[in-house]
Structures are given as C-alpha cells and as structure tokens.
Write an enzyme that holds these catalytic residues in place. Structure first.
Site, PDB file in Angstrom:
ATOM      1  N   ASP A 151      -8.297 -56.576 -15.115  1.00 19.37           N
ATOM      2  CA  ASP A 151      -7.263 -55.564 -14.873  1.00 19.37           C
ATOM      3  C   ASP A 151      -7.827 -54.309 -14.217  1.00 19.37           C
ATOM      4  O   ASP A 151      -7.137 -53.627 -13.469  1.00 19.37           O
ATOM      5  CB  ASP A 151      -6.566 -55.202 -16.192  1.00 19.37           C
ATOM      6  CG  ASP A 151      -7.564 -54.841 -17.281  1.00 19.37           C
ATOM      7  OD1 ASP A 151      -8.471 -55.660 -17.544  1.00 19.37           O
ATOM      8  OD2 ASP A 151      -7.456 -53.742 -17.864  1.00 19.37           O
ATOM      9  N   LYS A 191     -12.120 -57.913 -18.154  1.00 18.13           N
ATOM     10  CA  LYS A 191     -11.806 -56.646 -17.472  1.00 18.13           C
ATOM     11  C   LYS A 191     -11.294 -56.833 -16.049  1.00 18.13           C
ATOM     12  O   LYS A 191     -11.515 -55.986 -15.181  1.00 18.13           O
ATOM     13  CB  LYS A 191     -13.030 -55.726 -17.490  1.00 18.13           C
ATOM     14  CG  LYS A 191     -13.361 -55.206 -18.891  1.00 18.13           C
ATOM     15  CD  LYS A 191     -13.858 -53.789 -18.811  1.00 18.13           C
ATOM     16  CE  LYS A 191     -13.711 -53.006 -20.069  1.00 18.13           C
ATOM     17  NZ  LYS A 191     -14.002 -51.594 -19.909  1.00 18.13           N
ATOM     18  N   THR A 222     -23.114 -45.228 -27.965  1.00 20.05           N
ATOM     19  CA  THR A 222     -23.699 -43.908 -27.739  1.00 20.05           C
ATOM     20  C   THR A 222     -22.772 -42.971 -26.962  1.00 20.05           C
ATOM     21  O   THR A 222     -23.067 -41.793 -26.850  1.00 20.05           O
ATOM     22  CB  THR A 222     -25.008 -44.049 -26.922  1.00 20.05           C
ATOM     23  OG1 THR A 222     -24.680 -44.708 -25.688  1.00 20.05           O
ATOM     24  CG2 THR A 222     -26.052 -44.848 -27.671  1.00 20.05           C
ATOM     25  N   GLY A 245     -17.718 -57.215 -22.933  1.00 21.69           N
ATOM     26  CA  GLY A 245     -16.435 -57.400 -23.626  1.00 21.69           C
ATOM     27  C   GLY A 245     -16.487 -58.589 -24.571  1.00 21.69           C
ATOM     28  O   GLY A 245     -15.466 -59.227 -24.839  1.00 21.69           O
ATOM     29  N   LYS A 246     -17.664 -58.859 -25.094  1.00 21.68           N
ATOM     30  CA  LYS A 246     -17.835 -60.024 -25.983  1.00 21.68           C
ATOM     31  C   LYS A 246     -17.043 -59.884 -27.278  1.00 21.68           C
ATOM     32  O   LYS A 246     -16.524 -60.867 -27.787  1.00 21.68           O
ATOM     33  CB  LYS A 246     -19.326 -60.211 -26.319  1.00 21.68           C
ATOM     34  CG  LYS A 246     -20.190 -60.512 -25.116  1.00 21.68           C
ATOM     35  CD  LYS A 246     -21.648 -60.655 -25.498  1.00 21.68           C
ATOM     36  CE  LYS A 246     -22.292 -59.374 -25.963  1.00 21.68           C
ATOM     37  NZ  LYS A 246     -22.377 -58.300 -24.978  1.00 21.68           N
ATOM     38  N   GLY A 283     -22.232 -52.568 -29.651  1.00 23.80           N
ATOM     39  CA  GLY A 283     -20.940 -51.965 -29.976  1.00 23.80           C
ATOM     40  C   GLY A 283     -19.863 -52.918 -29.519  1.00 23.80           C
ATOM     41  O   GLY A 283     -19.600 -53.039 -28.335  1.00 23.80           O
ATOM     42  N   HIS A 284     -19.279 -53.645 -30.454  1.00 21.38           N
ATOM     43  CA  HIS A 284     -18.265 -54.639 -30.095  1.00 21.38           C
ATOM     44  C   HIS A 284     -16.880 -54.061 -30.371  1.00 21.38           C
ATOM     45  O   HIS A 284     -16.506 -53.831 -31.512  1.00 21.38           O
ATOM     46  CB  HIS A 284     -18.505 -55.935 -30.867  1.00 21.38           C
ATOM     47  CG  HIS A 284     -19.742 -56.646 -30.414  1.00 21.38           C
ATOM     48  ND1 HIS A 284     -20.335 -57.660 -31.108  1.00 21.38           N
ATOM     49  CD2 HIS A 284     -20.491 -56.478 -29.304  1.00 21.38           C
ATOM     50  CE1 HIS A 284     -21.399 -58.084 -30.431  1.00 21.38           C
ATOM     51  NE2 HIS A 284     -21.513 -57.377 -29.344  1.00 21.38           N
ATOM     52  N   THR A 285     -16.160 -53.805 -29.305  1.00 22.24           N
ATOM     53  CA  THR A 285     -14.874 -53.119 -29.422  1.00 22.24           C
ATOM     54  C   THR A 285     -13.729 -54.114 -29.412  1.00 22.24           C
ATOM     55  O   THR A 285     -13.669 -54.984 -28.544  1.00 22.24           O
ATOM     56  CB  THR A 285     -14.704 -52.150 -28.220  1.00 22.24           C
ATOM     57  OG1 THR A 285     -15.874 -51.358 -28.126  1.00 22.24           O
ATOM     58  CG2 THR A 285     -13.486 -51.262 -28.384  1.00 22.24           C
ATOM     59  N   ASP A 345     -22.293 -55.209 -22.820  1.00 22.89           N
ATOM     60  CA  ASP A 345     -20.975 -54.579 -22.649  1.00 22.89           C
ATOM     61  C   ASP A 345     -20.024 -55.432 -21.814  1.00 22.89           C
ATOM     62  O   ASP A 345     -19.179 -54.905 -21.100  1.00 22.89           O
ATOM     63  CB  ASP A 345     -21.105 -53.177 -22.003  1.00 22.89           C
ATOM     64  CG  ASP A 345     -22.082 -52.309 -22.742  1.00 22.89           C
ATOM     65  OD1 ASP A 345     -22.052 -52.315 -23.973  1.00 22.89           O
ATOM     66  OD2 ASP A 345     -22.903 -51.640 -22.085  1.00 22.89           O
ATOM     67  N   GLN A 395     -25.680 -57.533 -26.818  1.00 16.45           N
ATOM     68  CA  GLN A 395     -26.288 -57.168 -25.532  1.00 16.45           C
ATOM     69  C   GLN A 395     -26.059 -58.294 -24.509  1.00 16.45           C
ATOM     70  O   GLN A 395     -25.122 -59.064 -24.667  1.00 16.45           O
ATOM     71  CB  GLN A 395     -27.779 -56.835 -25.679  1.00 16.45           C
ATOM     72  CG  GLN A 395     -28.054 -55.534 -26.413  1.00 16.45           C
ATOM     73  CD  GLN A 395     -28.129 -55.685 -27.908  1.00 16.45           C
ATOM     74  OE1 GLN A 395     -28.694 -56.631 -28.424  1.00 16.45           O
ATOM     75  NE2 GLN A 395     -27.554 -54.757 -28.632  1.00 16.45           N
TER      76      GLN A 395
HETATM   77  P1  IMP Z   1     -32.483 -50.466 -27.431  1.00 19.55           P
HETATM   78  O1  IMP Z   1     -31.816 -51.772 -27.654  1.00 19.55           O
HETATM   79  O2  IMP Z   1     -31.823 -49.331 -28.172  1.00 19.55           O
HETATM   80  O3  IMP Z   1     -33.952 -50.505 -27.654  1.00 19.55           O
HETATM   81  O4  IMP Z   1     -32.284 -50.083 -25.874  1.00 19.55           O
HETATM   82  C1  IMP Z   1     -32.923 -50.801 -24.821  1.00 19.55           C
HETATM   83  C2  IMP Z   1     -32.013 -50.909 -23.602  1.00 19.55           C
HETATM   84  O5  IMP Z   1     -30.939 -51.797 -23.917  1.00 19.55           O
HETATM   85  C3  IMP Z   1     -31.367 -49.598 -23.160  1.00 19.55           C
HETATM   86  O6  IMP Z   1     -31.241 -49.600 -21.747  1.00 19.55           O
HETATM   87  C4  IMP Z   1     -29.996 -49.658 -23.792  1.00 19.55           C
HETATM   88  O7  IMP Z   1     -29.042 -48.882 -23.095  1.00 19.55           O
HETATM   89  C5  IMP Z   1     -29.696 -51.132 -23.681  1.00 19.55           C
HETATM   90  N1  IMP Z   1     -28.743 -51.603 -24.697  1.00 19.55           N
HETATM   91  C6  IMP Z   1     -28.981 -51.819 -26.012  1.00 19.55           C
HETATM   92  N2  IMP Z   1     -27.883 -52.267 -26.626  1.00 19.55           N
HETATM   93  C7  IMP Z   1     -26.930 -52.369 -25.686  1.00 19.55           C
HETATM   94  C8  IMP Z   1     -25.569 -52.818 -25.705  1.00 19.55           C
HETATM   95  O8  IMP Z   1     -25.005 -53.240 -26.722  1.00 19.55           O
HETATM   96  N3  IMP Z   1     -24.916 -52.776 -24.501  1.00 19.55           N
HETATM   97  C9  IMP Z   1     -25.519 -52.366 -23.359  1.00 19.55           C
HETATM   98  N4  IMP Z   1     -26.764 -51.944 -23.299  1.00 19.55           N
HETATM   99  C10 IMP Z   1     -27.471 -51.946 -24.443  1.00 19.55           C
END
Ligand code: IMP
Length: 449
Positions: free
Chosen positions: A352, A350, A320, A15-16, A40-42, A13, A243
C-alpha cells in the site's frame, strides 16, 4: 505442517509480526529462536497497536502457546514490562508462555557494556545489550534463564560480569557511562537507568533480578523437548525469526549486523530441533527496502526523496524510534537471501505504501566497482566493503494510483500492482503467496496464479 520457519529476507522490519499474527490463526505454537528485545514486532488489533519485543507474536491469539528458545537473549526486565503490557491489554499470557533454561540473559551490565564500547554509534546498535550478551555466551561467562532458579549461582555469575565491567571502567573518569549514554543521544531515563558498577554494588545488581526470579522462573522448562513432543503429537509450530537475513552474524553485511543467526539454521540451533523437521520456510520482504543503523545499502534513496518516502511510509523503528533508511526493492539481495534460507514461498508486505508513485524501480543486477570479491561479477556478496562499491542496475516498472487497502482479493488489485508482485517473484525465482496491503490484521490478499 510440523515446523514452519518464517524469516525476514532483507535488513529486518519486513513486517514479520503482522504475518506471524495472521499465520498463528492456524498453528498451535509460535516459537522465537534468536535475537532479543532489539526486535520490534508490530501488530494492529483494530484500533490498538501492539509492539512486542520478546514475547512471540502468537501470544495475541488466545489458543496459541508460545516458546522462547535457547537462541534468544532474554532481558528479564524487558520481559516483565512486556507481560505487564499484555495484562493491560487484557491478554492472558499465563500458562501460555515457556522459556528455555538455556536462553542467555541480558543483564544491566551488558547494556552498560554496549554503551561503553560505543557500538551504538559505530554500528547503530539498538542499545538492548544484544552484542555483549552473545559475546558473554561465546566467552562462557554468560547467565542463563536456569540461573534464575538458583540464587547462589545467579549471584556468582553476576559477580563475574560486575567485576569485568568494573575493570573495564578502571582508569576512566567517574560518571563515564552516564556521559557516554547522554552523548549518544540517550534519553535522560536511559542515561539515569544505566547500571554503573563503579557506583553500584553487586547486591544492588542481584536485587534487580528479584521480580524476574519470582515471575519468570516458573516459566522455565525444557522448550526443546516440549516442542519436539508437540511435533510428535501432530501439533503445528511456527518459528518466528527476528531481524532479517542480511543482519545475520555470518551471512549478513558484516560488521553491520546483529549478533545472532537470523537465517533458517538459527531455528535449529536456537530451539534445538533437527533440520528434517522443518517442512516449510516462508520469507518476508517489504515491497521496497529499508535498514536501520549503519552499513551498505545499494538502492538507498537520498535527500528530499528519502525524507518524503520515509514520511509517507511511516518508517521509524518500532524499538528505538529511529528513522529508517529507505530505498527501492533490491531483487539481487532478495535472491541471495531466498537461496541461503531455502525459502519456499514469499510474503510481500507494505504494498500500500507504494500507491501513488508513477514509476517504480527494482534493482535486478549489480555492477561491481572492481573491489576484490569472491562472488561472481554482479552477484550479491554480503561484505560491507564490496557492497559499498556496487552500482545497482534497475528496471522501471509502472506504478499505480489506487489505494490498495481494503481490496478484498488479489483480482481487485490494479494490474500494475499485480505485475509488480509478479516481477518480484520472477526476479527472485520463488513464488509470492501473500501480499500485505495495509497495517490491519485483515489487510492481506492471497496471490492467485
Ligand atoms: P543490535 O542487534 O542491537 O546489536 O544492532 C545491530 C544492528 O542490527 C543495528 O544496525 C540495528 O539497527 C540492527 N537491528 C537490530 N534489531 C533490528 C530489528 O529488529 N530491525 C531492524 N534492524 C535491527
């Protein structure tokens, strides 16, 4: 510049998505190499917000072509939803998106397995079936994108998975999966949509792949060969990590990690490219730190401060919707992630969000509690047990009041903001090149020395 790899250097997260979108202006290809729909790339396009989970962010630039590498775990249903969304946004993805036949597929069985294991509760996983899919890959009963091309093989492979989950559920009361999903706070849709092999047959499972076979199968091609040939022809390829480095299965805060290699080596294995072809590594860090899910977090805010900061920063998960944990910038961990990724330059995002705070803090060392660690005293060591016992040592840095968004260039930023960015670069020992000062595409300044 042949292959450039962009990696997150905290817990995801960072901000990639926005930075990939910006850099994509000057590249021919964007390729994803690991992770799945957990990302989730916003990106903010004018008034519209696009959140991409699987399709590389480069798809938002009409001249860029995109690849999903073998290291990605691909949920075909999620991909279909995403391409439909792109169509609604008027973005033409056809003829611009390619998928490796070797990419493993996330199936409804994997998502149900994650719920059965309850790792969404113990680790805070995203319930996108990521862990079970990588597990199936390692256990050699996974399903790959190439299996979409052959219905018989698809059915055989799904049969193995269907049987495995059925036997895992044997002896459990009826409706266990639905109950667990609902108990874990799943939406009604999530609980209802859970595939249950004690109630649903193999054919029903196979049928779920009908649209995927029709729409996704034509995108399957040898992505490795394609990208290497494009590189040979002088085209530029940006590899988009998902990630962050501290969620890496090997180098992250195990066991509170995802199941893939989020660090730079993941680009080699996840696309099939040799390391010599990587000419630049860009690391992305937020101006503070966040993490979603469970696990150690030395500089975390607590109580009311945490609530207020999260609200101000809008720190809720793009995938999520979960509230993200927030804390001060941690230069100790960023130094480690810069080192293991060989980061050439940093992007700080981020900035700002920090406007209006009188005083900022930055962790520059750790005091260990005496927990056994192989790392030198005070250095970062990615073990949950060790990290839980450390106390960060902070430096105080003056804040700034001015709203940064809209600043035309580096020199227009307040001196305190520039000093803060410089301090980050100094502590990590890697130059900061770009600074993001707002959510919009244009709100980025290039740091001048
Ligand atoms: P999984 O990737 O769903 O198996 O989750 C494993 C851990 O990685 C959890 O703590 C998730 O919240 C975290 N996680 C997975 N994808 C992301 C992401 O894109 N951003 C931040 N945390 C992530």
């Amino acid at each position: 510049m042949p292959f450039t790899v962009l990696v997150g250097c905290q817990w995801g997260d960072e901000g990639k998505g926005k930075i990939v979108d910006l850099l994509a202006e000057d590249v021919d290809w964007v390729a994803r190499f690991q992770g799945g729909a957990n990302a989730g790339h916003t990106v903010l396009l004018g008034e519209r917000q696009a959140v991409l989970h699987l399709v590389p962010t480069g798809i938002l630039r009409p001249d860029v072509r995109c690849a999903i590498g073998n290291g990605v775990v691909l949920d075909p249903m999620a991909l279909l939803d995403e391409v439909r969304l792109l169509e609604e946004m008027g973005i033409n993805w056809r003829g611009r998106l390619w998928i490796s036949p070797l990419a493993h597929l996330v199936t409804p069985i994997h998502k149900a397995t994650e719920v059965l294991r309850q790792q969404d509760r113990s680790i805070g996983t995203t319930r996108r079936g990521i862990g079970p899919t990588y597990e199936a890959k390692a256990a050699r009963h996974g399903l790959r994108a190439e299996d979409l091309l052959d219905e018989r093989r698809l059915r055989e492979r799904l049969h193995v998975q269907w049987e495995l989950l059925r036997s895992a559920l044997s002896g459990q009361p009826e409706g266990t999966l639905g109950r667990l999903a609902a108990e874990a706070g799943g939406s009604a849709g999530h609980a209802q949509g859970m595939f249950d092999p004690t109630r649903q047959g193999l054919e029903e499972l196979v049928d779920l792949f009908a649209d995927a076979r029709r729409i996704i199968a034509p995108l399957v091609c040898d992505v490795t060969d394609l990208l290497l040939s494009e590189d040979d022809a002088g085209r530029t390829i940006l590899c988009e990590g998902a990630q962050g480095a501290l969620l890496d299965i090997d180098h992250g805060t195990y066991p509170f990690v995802t199941s893939s290699n989020t660090t730079v080596g993941g680009a080699c294995t996840g696309l099939g490219i040799p390391p010599q072809r990587i000419k630049k590594v860009i690391g992305v860090v937020k101006a503070y730190t966040t993490r979603v899910g469970e696990g150690p977090f030395p500089t975390e805010f607590h109580g009311e401060v945490a609530e207020q900061f999260r609200e101000k920063a809008g720190e809720y998960g793009a995938t999520t919707g979960r509230p993200r944990r927030c804390g001060w910038f941690d230069a100790v961990l960023a130094k480690r992630t810069a080192r293991i990724n060989g980061v050439d330059e940093f992007v700080v995002t981020k900035m700002d969000v920090l406007s209006g705070l009188k005083q900022l803090r930055m962790a520059v060392a750790y005091r260990a509690s005496g927990t056994q660690s192989v790392a030198p005293a005070g250095a970062f060591w990615p073990s949950a047990a060790v990290l839980e016992g450390v106390t960060p040592e902070y430096v105080d840095v003056p804040g700034w009041q001015m709203d940064l968004s809209g600043a035309p260039d580096w020199s227009a930023l307040p001196g305190e903001a520039r000093a803060y960015v410089d301090r980050i670069g100094h502590e990590i020992g890697v130059p900061v090149r770009l600074v993001s000062i707002g959510p919009g595409r244009e709100e980025v300044v290039r740091r001048e020395a």
